[in-house]
Design an enzyme around this catalytic site. Sequence first.
Site, PDB file in Angstrom:
ATOM      1  N   HIS A 235       0.647  -1.080  -0.048  1.00  0.00           N
ATOM      2  CA  HIS A 235      -0.061  -0.086  -0.119  1.00  0.00           C
ATOM      3  C   HIS A 235       0.828   1.451  -0.075  1.00  0.00           C
ATOM      4  O   HIS A 235       1.950   1.018   0.410  1.00  0.00           O
ATOM      5  CB  HIS A 235      -0.682  -0.010   1.214  1.00  0.00           C
ATOM      6  CG  HIS A 235      -1.777  -1.127   1.453  1.00  0.00           C
ATOM      7  ND1 HIS A 235      -2.900  -0.947   1.031  1.00  0.00           N
ATOM      8  CD2 HIS A 235      -1.387  -2.072   1.976  1.00  0.00           C
ATOM      9  CE1 HIS A 235      -3.609  -2.146   1.527  1.00  0.00           C
ATOM     10  NE2 HIS A 235      -2.799  -2.817   2.007  1.00  0.00           N
TER      11      HIS A 235
ATOM     12  N   TYR B 150      -2.535  -1.168   9.002  1.00  0.00           N
ATOM     13  CA  TYR B 150      -1.178  -1.934   8.315  1.00  0.00           C
ATOM     14  C   TYR B 150      -0.480  -2.316   9.547  1.00  0.00           C
ATOM     15  O   TYR B 150      -0.302  -1.763  10.614  1.00  0.00           O
ATOM     16  CB  TYR B 150      -0.382  -0.787   7.748  1.00  0.00           C
ATOM     17  CG  TYR B 150      -1.172   0.138   6.688  1.00  0.00           C
ATOM     18  CD1 TYR B 150      -1.889  -0.271   5.464  1.00  0.00           C
ATOM     19  CD2 TYR B 150      -1.220   1.525   6.867  1.00  0.00           C
ATOM     20  CE1 TYR B 150      -2.257   0.325   4.596  1.00  0.00           C
ATOM     21  CE2 TYR B 150      -2.010   2.309   6.046  1.00  0.00           C
ATOM     22  CZ  TYR B 150      -2.555   1.669   4.856  1.00  0.00           C
ATOM     23  OH  TYR B 150      -3.194   2.502   4.052  1.00  0.00           O
TER      24      TYR B 150
ATOM     25  N   HIS C 293      -2.319  -3.256  -3.551  1.00  0.00           N
ATOM     26  CA  HIS C 293      -3.957  -3.127  -3.127  1.00  0.00           C
ATOM     27  C   HIS C 293      -4.764  -3.117  -4.220  1.00  0.00           C
ATOM     28  O   HIS C 293      -6.001  -3.242  -4.377  1.00  0.00           O
ATOM     29  CB  HIS C 293      -3.898  -1.682  -2.172  1.00  0.00           C
ATOM     30  CG  HIS C 293      -5.258  -1.560  -1.611  1.00  0.00           C
ATOM     31  ND1 HIS C 293      -5.584  -0.476  -0.878  1.00  0.00           N
ATOM     32  CD2 HIS C 293      -6.310  -2.288  -1.368  1.00  0.00           C
ATOM     33  CE1 HIS C 293      -6.774  -0.497  -0.803  1.00  0.00           C
ATOM     34  NE2 HIS C 293      -7.306  -1.689  -0.821  1.00  0.00           N
TER      35      HIS C 293
ATOM     36  N   LYS D  86      -8.435   1.052  -6.798  1.00  0.00           N
ATOM     37  CA  LYS D  86      -7.621   2.306  -6.204  1.00  0.00           C
ATOM     38  C   LYS D  86      -6.292   2.248  -7.024  1.00  0.00           C
ATOM     39  O   LYS D  86      -6.022   1.331  -7.662  1.00  0.00           O
ATOM     40  CB  LYS D  86      -7.513   1.969  -4.733  1.00  0.00           C
ATOM     41  CG  LYS D  86      -8.599   2.141  -4.033  1.00  0.00           C
ATOM     42  CD  LYS D  86      -8.362   1.791  -2.552  1.00  0.00           C
ATOM     43  CE  LYS D  86      -9.619   1.893  -1.760  1.00  0.00           C
ATOM     44  NZ  LYS D  86      -9.582   2.651  -0.790  1.00  0.00           N
TER      45      LYS D  86
ATOM     46  N   CYS E 129      -3.706   2.785  -5.384  1.00  0.00           N
ATOM     47  CA  CYS E 129      -2.832   2.168  -4.471  1.00  0.00           C
ATOM     48  C   CYS E 129      -2.055   1.023  -4.788  1.00  0.00           C
ATOM     49  O   CYS E 129      -2.804  -0.081  -5.111  1.00  0.00           O
ATOM     50  CB  CYS E 129      -3.593   1.961  -2.899  1.00  0.00           C
ATOM     51  SG  CYS E 129      -2.653   1.521  -1.679  1.00  0.00           S
TER      52      CYS E 129
END
Length: 140
Positions: A10, A39, A116, A122, A124
Site C-alpha cells: 500500500h 497496516y 492493493h 484504487k 494504491c
Amino acid sequence: MRKIDKIILHCAATPEGKDYTVAQIDQWHRARGFNGIGYHLVIYRDGSVHPGRSLSKAGAHCTGQNANSIGVCYIGGCASDGKTPKDTRTPAQRTALASLVKDLLRQYPGATVHGHNEFAAKACPSFNVKSWLPTVGIKQ
C-alpha cells in the site's frame, strides 16, 4: 497463529515529500472506525520500517483479504497536490521495501505479493507491483 498467504503493498496516499508517522495513520484509521492502524508495517521516507498492527492480528487494509495477509504501507503515493496518484518512493523506501518483502517471503514461504489495486478499484500503491518484483529479484 494466522496463516499468511499474501503480502499486500500500500501507499499512505499522502503528498510527496511530506513525512507522516504510524501514530498519525493510527489516528486516521481510528477516525474511520478501525480499532487502530490497519497496516502491519509502515516504511517512512528515510527507509526505516516501523511496526503498526501486530502481525498476530488480522489487518484492516484490504477488504476481503485481511485475515490471511500482511499489510505493508509506504509513506507517500500522491503528487504534491495530495490527490494525483504518483510513485513517490524515495531510494531509501525502495531499498527497504525490497528487503522487507524478501524477509517476509522467507518467514511466510508460499505467500504471494500484491498491490492493493489488485483487490480494489484504487491506484494504491501507485506503482505496478507485478512488474516491480522481478526488478528486485523476487519471483512469483
